[in-house]
Design a protein around this motif. Structure first.
Motif, PDB file in Angstrom:
ATOM      1  N   ILE A 474       0.848  -1.195   0.000  1.00 18.63           N
ATOM      2  CA  ILE A 474       0.000   0.000   0.000  1.00 18.63           C
ATOM      3  C   ILE A 474       0.878   1.238   0.000  1.00 18.63           C
ATOM      4  N   GLU A 475       0.238   2.380  -0.198  1.00 17.08           N
ATOM      5  CA  GLU A 475       0.979   3.638  -0.192  1.00 17.08           C
ATOM      6  C   GLU A 475       1.091   4.223   1.214  1.00 17.08           C
ATOM      7  N   SER A 476       0.092   4.052   2.051  1.00 16.32           N
ATOM      8  CA  SER A 476       0.140   4.560   3.428  1.00 16.32           C
ATOM      9  C   SER A 476      -0.739   3.689   4.311  1.00 16.32           C
ATOM     10  N   TYR A 477      -0.390   3.627   5.587  1.00 14.71           N
ATOM     11  CA  TYR A 477      -1.103   2.787   6.537  1.00 14.71           C
ATOM     12  C   TYR A 477      -2.426   3.456   6.898  1.00 14.71           C
ATOM     13  N   ALA A 478      -3.527   2.722   6.780  1.00 18.31           N
ATOM     14  CA  ALA A 478      -4.849   3.294   7.024  1.00 18.31           C
ATOM     15  C   ALA A 478      -5.387   2.967   8.406  1.00 18.31           C
ATOM     16  N   GLY A 479      -4.725   2.065   9.149  1.00 18.72           N
ATOM     17  CA  GLY A 479      -5.216   1.686  10.471  1.00 18.72           C
ATOM     18  C   GLY A 479      -4.962   2.750  11.515  1.00 18.72           C
ATOM     19  N   ARG A 480      -5.621   2.616  12.644  1.00 17.11           N
ATOM     20  CA  ARG A 480      -5.462   3.555  13.753  1.00 17.11           C
ATOM     21  C   ARG A 480      -4.259   3.156  14.600  1.00 17.11           C
ATOM     22  N   VAL A 481      -3.411   4.115  14.902  1.00 14.06           N
ATOM     23  CA  VAL A 481      -2.253   3.876  15.761  1.00 14.06           C
ATOM     24  C   VAL A 481      -2.673   4.146  17.199  1.00 14.06           C
ATOM     25  N   VAL A 482      -2.641   3.103  18.038  1.00 16.49           N
ATOM     26  CA  VAL A 482      -3.114   3.217  19.411  1.00 16.49           C
ATOM     27  C   VAL A 482      -1.976   3.626  20.329  1.00 16.49           C
ATOM     28  N   GLY A 483      -2.322   3.980  21.561  1.00 14.94           N
ATOM     29  CA  GLY A 483      -1.323   4.354  22.554  1.00 14.94           C
ATOM     30  C   GLY A 483      -0.569   3.145  23.075  1.00 14.94           C
ATOM     31  N   SER A 484       0.358   3.402  24.005  1.00  8.90           N
ATOM     32  CA  SER A 484       1.215   2.327  24.505  1.00  8.90           C
ATOM     33  C   SER A 484       0.727   1.713  25.799  1.00  8.90           C
ATOM     34  N   SER A 485      -0.309   2.254  26.428  1.00  6.45           N
ATOM     35  CA  SER A 485      -0.786   1.714  27.698  1.00  6.45           C
ATOM     36  C   SER A 485      -1.549   0.412  27.480  1.00  6.45           C
ATOM     37  N   PHE A 486      -1.690  -0.338  28.559  1.00  2.19           N
ATOM     38  CA  PHE A 486      -2.408  -1.609  28.471  1.00  2.19           C
ATOM     39  C   PHE A 486      -3.874  -1.380  28.110  1.00  2.19           C
ATOM     40  N   LYS A 487      -4.449  -0.320  28.631  1.00  2.00           N
ATOM     41  CA  LYS A 487      -5.847  -0.016  28.323  1.00  2.00           C
ATOM     42  C   LYS A 487      -6.026   0.319  26.852  1.00  2.00           C
ATOM     43  N   ALA A 488      -5.056   1.032  26.252  1.00  2.00           N
ATOM     44  CA  ALA A 488      -5.160   1.423  24.848  1.00  2.00           C
ATOM     45  C   ALA A 488      -5.038   0.230  23.915  1.00  2.00           C
ATOM     46  N   GLN A 489      -4.408  -0.852  24.382  1.00  2.00           N
ATOM     47  CA  GLN A 489      -4.210  -2.015  23.519  1.00  2.00           C
ATOM     48  C   GLN A 489      -5.504  -2.766  23.226  1.00  2.00           C
ATOM     49  N   LYS A 490      -6.565  -2.464  23.932  1.00  2.00           N
ATOM     50  CA  LYS A 490      -7.851  -3.097  23.638  1.00  2.00           C
ATOM     51  C   LYS A 490      -8.352  -2.726  22.242  1.00  2.00           C
ATOM     52  N   GLU A 491      -7.889  -1.596  21.728  1.00  2.00           N
ATOM     53  CA  GLU A 491      -8.311  -1.147  20.407  1.00  2.00           C
ATOM     54  C   GLU A 491      -7.218  -1.336  19.364  1.00  2.00           C
ATOM     55  N   ASN A 492      -6.216  -2.132  19.672  1.00  2.00           N
ATOM     56  CA  ASN A 492      -5.128  -2.371  18.717  1.00  2.00           C
ATOM     57  C   ASN A 492      -5.662  -3.199  17.549  1.00  2.00           C
ATOM     58  N   PRO A 493      -5.570  -2.699  16.316  1.00  2.00           N
ATOM     59  CA  PRO A 493      -6.133  -3.443  15.179  1.00  2.00           C
ATOM     60  C   PRO A 493      -5.253  -4.588  14.696  1.00  2.00           C
ATOM     61  N   GLU A 494      -4.031  -4.694  15.172  1.00  2.00           N
ATOM     62  CA  GLU A 494      -3.098  -5.671  14.623  1.00  2.00           C
ATOM     63  C   GLU A 494      -2.983  -6.949  15.440  1.00  2.00           C
ATOM     64  N   LEU A 495      -3.159  -6.855  16.753  1.00  2.00           N
ATOM     65  CA  LEU A 495      -3.067  -8.056  17.566  1.00  2.00           C
ATOM     66  C   LEU A 495      -3.845  -7.868  18.859  1.00  2.00           C
ATOM     67  N   THR A 496      -4.213  -8.960  19.467  1.00  4.19           N
ATOM     68  CA  THR A 496      -5.003  -8.945  20.693  1.00  4.19           C
ATOM     69  C   THR A 496      -4.068  -9.095  21.887  1.00  4.19           C
ATOM     70  N   VAL A 497      -4.143  -8.156  22.842  1.00  3.49           N
ATOM     71  CA  VAL A 497      -3.318  -8.178  24.046  1.00  3.49           C
ATOM     72  C   VAL A 497      -4.213  -8.545  25.217  1.00  3.49           C
ATOM     73  N   ARG A 498      -3.925  -9.695  25.820  1.00  7.04           N
ATOM     74  CA  ARG A 498      -4.774 -10.175  26.925  1.00  7.04           C
ATOM     75  C   ARG A 498      -4.188  -9.843  28.292  1.00  7.04           C
TER      76      ARG A 498
END
Length: 621
Positions: A474-498
């Protein structure tokens, strides 16, 4: 003409088919039907046996991570090799980025430890000379006590001991009291057995140790010594404990385990493009940041408490580099010698009262042969302290020795000598070391918070108009870049953090607990001034937190420095220090103490003085 035009039309359709139906071939290998470049990259990175790579692309339905409907140069076994390799590569990158920080912490820990130990060893030897020069009757027995005192102080400063300075100083004076009582206050009374320890003396010495605090033979000096050491050594101990914990946290972060879900994400980011023949295409920035933040969420959670630890380390280093006279580690250690000397002088001046109290509590000791001095003219003051005629007025029990008492010291105990600095001049090196460390550690305040982005720096696209999204070009990444906190990882589009690594959880808790504990111990966590203390420099606050609770009236001037020469900026190691301070005139509101008259080497006792002595002995205290 017609056949030539037909050939041109066929060529045009072939070109269109090439670019429309095979778009990936433009970024792939020069030979679209070969996996040669994939095999080369697989071999160069030493991912696994090169035999696992097929010679030509083929469809493989067993793929679990790099799923592709078309032909692929990957197999399921290659995916397993990629997952093991990418985990190892990521941890190796983490170690390479943290190497400088780890080296800094290890080097500074060793440097501070050696500097502290050098200062403690120097002052230990200095204190031992007090007994060799002024109290020869105690020298052989007190040398092990002094060694034990400073050994305990050394362990306390290093953070390896849970014993408090109050307990350390109390134990020293408890063991010193029996020796002072038998050798100085009552030199003719005590052990008569040639054995080093006889049973009656052992019981009597145990009684002296247990009742030392109630009898108070050393006046306020044990308490003043604890206050001086606690104020000055608290910063050094806190620094040692924080450096040790910082090293443990860095090691724990390096060894953090990466989950299987993280491994799958790293393979998609790093190696799935190889399965399509695109071995030089870099992952998109947003893809890398999302995957790295998801994989290292436990490390990122260390960011806030680690930042607080670095701020506290800077503040402690600044305090050591700009220590005032009240909280200087060097001056506090050098003052131990004078504090011990003042304590023994206090016991000598109050010998009759101490003896009467001890005999009531522990009972009298059997009289033994009197000690004979080699030269009566140079007899120690210990032989004079048994006569209450040394002073005709009862001294305050909590006051330091008077000027007249200091004048009665033998010449060898009043003689000053030049203190030679230890090798390397540890006084100046401590300040220099602290300043250097304060500037060096500041760069790593946000290390763990920024580590995911630092790991992505080598993977981000460089002057490329396209990037790898984990599935396609692709030409540019279209996904949302989430924060680094554990709470923010719930919305990570690339992998699931349990969950996060339990080892890193424990490291975070230890960081928070120790930082808060040290702030409370140092007096830097006041509720009323909490915000001010966090913003102000360490040295100014250190002086407020430790210098307001002490003044000259409660004996804080007994710090071991003479004439107040502590602000010249010179090293205290190179100053002259006498076993006892030079006498000073008594305060004008107190009558001068009456001293028995005589020559400089003899003591003449008149009948009136002897009668007064007997009256004082028989009178109730």
């Amino acid at each position: 003409m017609f056949p030539a035009a037909l050939q041109n039309v066929d060529l045009l359709w072939m070109i269109l088919f090439y670019f429309v139906f095979l778009p990936g071939t433009g970024c792939g290998s020069a030979d679209a039907d070969s996996c040669h470049e994939v095999k080369t990259a697989y071999m160069m990175r030493q991912i696994g046996p090169v035999e696992l790579v097929p010679d030509r692309p083929r469809a493989d339905e067993s793929l679990r991570v790099c799923v592709h409907s078309g032909p692929s140069c990957c197999t399921s076994k290659m995916e397993d090799s990629y997952m093991a390799a990418v985990r190892s590569e990521t941890q190796q990158k983490m170690r390479s980025y943290s190497f400088e920080l780890k080296y800094l912490i290890a080097g500074q820990t060793k440097a501070f430890r050696e500097t502290f130990e050098s200062l403690v060893s120097f002052t230990s030897n200095l204190t031992s000379t007090l007994f060799d020069s002024a109290y020869s009757a105690l020298a052989s027995d007190c040398r092990p006590l002094v060694f034990q005192l400073f050994s305990d102080i050394k362990r306390h400063v290093s953070g390896n001991s849970n014993s408090t300075l109050d307990n350390i100083v109390r134990q020293f004076y408890n063991d010193l009291f029996p020796l002072v009582y038998r050798r100085l206050l009552n030199p003719g009374v005590g052990r008569t057995s040639p054995k080093p320890y006889s049973s009656p003396s052992e019981h009597h010495d145990d009684c002296l140790r247990m009742t030392r605090q109630d009898v108070g033979p050393f006046g306020p000096h044990p308490r003043l010594l604890v206050r001086s050491l606690s104020r000055a050594l608290g910063v050094a101990r806190a620094l040692s404990r924080l450096l040790a914990l910082a090293g443990e946290v860095v090691n724990a972060a390096e060894k953090a385990s990466l989950s299987r879900e993280c491994g799958r994400g790293l393979v998609r980011m790093q190696y799935c493009s190889h399965c399509r023949g695109m071995t030089t295409l870099r992952p998109c920035t947003g893809l890398c940041v999302n995957i790295m933040r998801g994989c290292l969420v436990g490390v990122s959670e260390l960011g806030a408490p680690w930042g607080s630890l670095v701020v506290l380390l800077q503040r402690l280093a600044a305090t050591l580099a700009t220590s005032s006279n009240h909280n200087s580690m060097e001056l506090a250690l050098l003052a131990v010698r004078n504090q011990v000397n003042d304590a023994i002088l206090h016991a000598q001046l109050h010998g009759p009262r101490i003896t009467a109290t001890v005999e009531k509590v522990c009972g009298p000791q059997a009289a033994g042969p009197k000690r004979q001095t080699a030269n009566p003219a140079t007899a120690n003051i210990s032989s004079l302290s048994t006569f209450p005629s040394v002073t005709l007025e009862r001294s305050n029990e909590t006051s330091p020795p008077s000027a007249a008492a200091r004048q009665r010291l033998p010449p060898q105990s009043r003689r000053s000598f030049v203190l030679k600095g230890s090798r390397g001049d540890k006084s100046r090196s401590l300040k220099k070391l602290s300043r250097e460390f304060e500037g060096s550690i500041q760069r790593y305040r946000w290390f763990f918070s920024e580590l995911p982005e630092m790991l992505c720096e080598s993977e981000m696209e460089v002057e490329q108009h396209t990037c790898w999204s984990g599935q396609d070009v692709i030409e540019s990444y279209a996904g949302r870049v989430v924060g680094s906190s554990f709470k923010a990882q719930k919305e990570n589009p690339e992998l699931t953090v349990r969950n996060t690594d339990p080892v890193l959880k424990g490291a975070k808790q230890r960081l928070e607990q120790l930082t808060q504990e040290l702030l409370v111990d140092l007096g830097w966590a006041s509720k009323s001034r909490g915000k001010v203390e966090e913003e102000e420099g360490g040295s100014a606050q250190m002086e407020r937190g430790s210098g307001d609770d002490c003044d000259d009236e409660d004996g804080c001037d007994a710090s071991g420095m003479e004439n107040g020469d502590t602000s010249s900026g010179r090293s205290p190691i190179t100053k002259k220090l006498a076993p006892a301070r030079h006498p000073v005139p008594p305060p004008p509101h107190l009558p001068p103490p009456q001293v028995a008259r005589g020559s400089a080497h003899t003591l003449s006792i008149e009948p009136l003085t002897l009668a007064t002595t007997l009256l004082l002995l028989l009178s109730p205290w």
